[in-house]
Write an enzyme that holds these catalytic residues in place. Structure first.
Site, PDB file in Angstrom:
ATOM      1  N   GLU A 402       0.821  -1.216   0.000  1.00 54.92           N
ATOM      2  CA  GLU A 402       0.000   0.000   0.000  1.00 54.92           C
ATOM      3  C   GLU A 402       0.854   1.266   0.000  1.00 54.92           C
ATOM      4  O   GLU A 402       0.611   2.210  -0.756  1.00 54.92           O
ATOM      5  CB  GLU A 402      -0.934   0.020   1.222  1.00 54.92           C
ATOM      6  CG  GLU A 402      -2.009  -1.064   1.215  1.00 54.92           C
ATOM      7  CD  GLU A 402      -1.496  -2.408   1.737  1.00 54.92           C
ATOM      8  OE1 GLU A 402      -0.342  -2.471   2.212  1.00 54.92           O
ATOM      9  OE2 GLU A 402      -2.256  -3.395   1.686  1.00 54.92           O
ATOM     10  N   HIS A 464     -10.486  -4.666  10.304  1.00 59.44           N
ATOM     11  CA  HIS A 464     -10.775  -4.216   8.944  1.00 59.44           C
ATOM     12  C   HIS A 464     -11.801  -3.085   8.881  1.00 59.44           C
ATOM     13  O   HIS A 464     -12.062  -2.553   7.812  1.00 59.44           O
ATOM     14  CB  HIS A 464     -11.273  -5.397   8.092  1.00 59.44           C
ATOM     15  CG  HIS A 464     -10.162  -6.306   7.639  1.00 59.44           C
ATOM     16  ND1 HIS A 464      -9.244  -6.832   8.516  1.00 59.44           N
ATOM     17  CD2 HIS A 464      -9.815  -6.761   6.409  1.00 59.44           C
ATOM     18  CE1 HIS A 464      -8.378  -7.584   7.835  1.00 59.44           C
ATOM     19  NE2 HIS A 464      -8.703  -7.554   6.555  1.00 59.44           N
TER      20      HIS A 464
END
Ligand SMILES: Cc1ncc(C[n+]2csc(CCOP(=O)(O)OP(=O)(O)O)c2C)c(N)n1
Ligand SMILES: [Mg+2]
Length: 654
Positions: A402, A464
């Site tokens: 990322e 998450h």
């Protein structure tokens, strides 16, 4: 002593003197890398100080940004308009373009803002990708340049370097040449205190070419840089150097890393280097030699301009490099189709639908995802892959990297000719946060697609589920954080972000399906940041302000309140930052001062007082989520229409 040594000593002298005058800064790195930089600029770098933004120039990235005096000295000596010697004398002072760390917005010739170690290297990967992509589209005649990087031990220790190195190796970015300032010193002392890896082995394992040189032997440096250019792989040039080279007692020690050398040490360095000139004094013959290097680039630039003038793609090339969108806008037709058949889909899906319209119409869009393509819905229909075999492709499988992805996107935007977008789960914007911050500082157009934007993702649970992410991203200056409520708003957010030339955007998108809320697309209402979606029918007592997946819940809560005779507006607020700059009358109309204002968002309530006032009501989630189906979580945490209506009534009854 050869001429080259005298020329390199000009860099050393300027670095010592500027740091001394500022009484702060980093003399060691520029003094250590002066010889390498001299050979690079003399024999290898393609640049023209008279045209610092010439599109086919080589990019020079000082990843070790603390060594900023190296680049300031090089730009000044080779004849860039800025920095002037006066600017250098005012190194690190208010309004000097010679900031503590190099800033792209201050000086043409500074390709990117560096300082957070490792990110210059990672941005350079994006620059090298952009170069190959545009080469694939426009050909050798228009795009044929290299990306040169100076990286220190710190850049290579940072975790992001691994993401950058492995991505560059995988993509076979042979135009990327990284010079490692191998001085075996960082701030705490010898690098051996904390590292003992085989650096060459690490790069080799990632598919790089590695060549070593003595960073103070001009012939050795030149041979290594020549070998790097000749090899088709990305190259690491390990330049063995002495930090603070020339300083009599501090050279080779961390003492020269980040503080002024002091008058006595500087005197000793001048003697050791045979530099007999006063502070900031550059003898005319040395300045002339450097300016001669700068002047040499003119011919290559003129040749390139002639090729551009004769090229049938010149108009399109210039448009893209200028960052202008194409004249034909696909959005009106796409928006009209949403009204014709309003879709009940997740906003991540709406984003994919928008991309299906945008990607064919905007060839500058280059997308990707950090291994969540099917979840982020970032790949448009038929969008070809960007690979080592076909750089003209437009979709990058970044892998699970990322931070590396976000930094590479910055590099592409900085290179020009590309509008990068990339996806991951919103929760993992934390992994790339400092690259988003560098995009905001650098004022570049980079679009992040952050899906699974709340507890609405359900079963994957608290690791998450974004909770504090919207608030934390909104805290960042010059970042637009979008949270659209339905397909129309998602398209409007994309349209706005694409025109937002000097600012990165994050689009926070839902995993769960959302009902269509808008039946009118005559105006981009999201472009006001917030707007009244539904007006009260009974006399207005409450304004419900919501974002994204909570807007339809707020609308249902409003209907319950209205049924009880309580007048209730529903305001959708897809973007705080954009609403904040609307005129006061508009803001007061949307959020009137004298009614109860209630925010509804599936995240921390922190910050919502800004819009509801301290006497408003803020409905949200001020704790981590849990693993369960989304509907259960919304019910447990009070984010349902009846629960919201009850809380509003409770407040009105008080
Ligand atoms: C991400 C990040 N962490 C920490 C720092 C602070 N810092 C600046 S330079 C430096 C040491 C870097 O060592 P090296 O790259 O070897 O530079 P040298 O001392 O050789 O000039 C550190 C820790 C930073 N700029 N960025
Ligand atoms: Mg070092």
């Amino acid at each position: 002593m050869t001429d080259l040594a005298r020329c390199a000593n000009a860099i050393r002298a300027l670095a010592m003197d500027a740091v001394e005058a500022a009484n702060s800064g980093h003399p060691g790195m520029p003094m250590g890398m002066a010889d390498v930089a001299t050979v690079l600029f003399a024999n290898h770098l393609k640049f023209d100080p008279a045209a610092p933004r010439w599109p086919d120039r080589d990019r020079f990235v000082l990843s070790a940004g603390h060594g900023s005096m190296l680049i300031y000295a090089l730009l000044h000596l080779t004849g860039y308009e800025k920095p002037s010697l006066d600017d250098i004398k005012r190194f690190r002072q208010w309004h000097s373009p010679c900031a503590g760390h190099p800033e792209n917005t201050e000086l043409p010739g500074v390709e990117c803002t560096t300082g957070p170690l490792g990110q210059g290297l990672a941005m350079s990967v994006g620059m090298a990708m952009a170069e190959r992509h545009l080469n694939g589209v426009f050909g050798n005649a228009l795009v044929d340049h290299r990306t040169w990087v100076v990286a220190g031990d710190g850049c290579l220790m940072e975790g992001i370097s691994q993401e950058a190195i492995s991505l560059a190796g995988h993509l076979k970015l042979g135009r990327l040449n990284v010079i490692w300032d191998d001085n075996k010193i960082s701030i705490d002392g010898p690098v051996s205190l904390s590292s003992s890896e085989d650096m060459a082995g690490r790069f080799t394992a990632a598919g790089w070419h590695v060549v070593a040189c003595d960073g103070h032997d001009f012939a050795s440096i030149d041979a290594a840089l020549t070998a790097a250019k000749a090899d088709p792989r990305p190259s690491l040039i390990a330049a063995r150097t002495t930090i603070g080279k020339g300083a009599p007692t501090k050279a080779g020690t961390s003492g020269s890393h980040g503080s002024p050398l002091g008058a006595k040490e500087i005197e000793g360095a001048r003697a050791a280097l045979g530099w007999e000139y006063g502070p900031f004094e550059i003898p005319a013959d040395i300045k002339a030699w450097w300016e001669g290097l700068g002047a040499r680039g003119k011919a290559a630039r003129a040749d390139w301009e002639a090729r551009l003038a004769a090229n049938p793609q010149a108009g399109e090339f210039n448009r893209r490099m200028a960052g202008e969108l194409p004249a034909a806008d696909p959005m009106p037709a796409y928006l009209a189709s949403l009204i014709a058949t309003p879709p009940k889909v997740a906003t991540r899906k709406s984003s994919e639908m928008a991309l299906d319209a945008l990607v064919p119409a905007l060839p500058e869009l280059l997308g990707g995802s950090a291994d969540l393509t099917g979840s982020n819905n970032t790949k448009a229909k038929g969008q070809p892959l960007f690979t080592a075999d076909d750089y003209s492709g437009r979709y990058v499988h970044y892998g699970i990297r990322e931070f590396g992805m976000a930094a590479a996107m910055n590099g592409m935007a900085l290179h020009g000719g590309i509008i990068p977008y990339g996806g991951t789960f919103l929760v993992f914007t934390d992994y790339m946060r400092n690259a988003i911050r560098l995009a905001a500082i650098q004022q570049i157009r980079v679009i992040h697609v952050g899906t699974h934007d709340s507890i609405g993702l359900g079963e994957d649970g608290p690791t998450h589920q974004p909770i504090e992410h919207l608030a934390s991203l909104r805290a960042m200056p010059n970042l637009a954080v979008w949270r659209p409520a339905d397909a129309v708003e998602t398209a409007e957010a994309w349209a706005f972000a694409l025109k937002d030339e000097k600012r990165p955007s994050v689009l926070a998108l839902s995993r769960q399906n959302l009902p269509p809320l808008r039946d009118d697309v005559a105006e981009n209402l999201s472009a006001k940041g917030a707007y009244r979606l539904k007006a009260a029918t009974a006399p207005r007592a409450v304004v419900l302000v919501a974002t994204g997946s909570e807007v339809h819940i707020a609308a249902e809560a409003a209907a319950l309140l209205e049924a009880d005779g309580i007048g209730c507006d529903v305001v959708s607020m897809p973007c705080w930052e954009v609403f904040a700059v609307q005129d006061a009358a508009y803001r007061a109309d949307v959020l009137p001062p004298s009614v109860l204002k209630v925010s509804v968002e599936a995240g921390v309530t922190m910050g919502w007082e800004r819009w509801t006032g301290s006497d408003g009501l803020n409905i949200g989630i001020d704790h981590f989520g849990a693993s369960a189906p989304a509907e259960r979580l919304y019910a447990e945490y009070g984010l349902t229409a009846p629960a919201i209506a009850a809380r509003v009534k409770g407040r009105l009854d008080r």
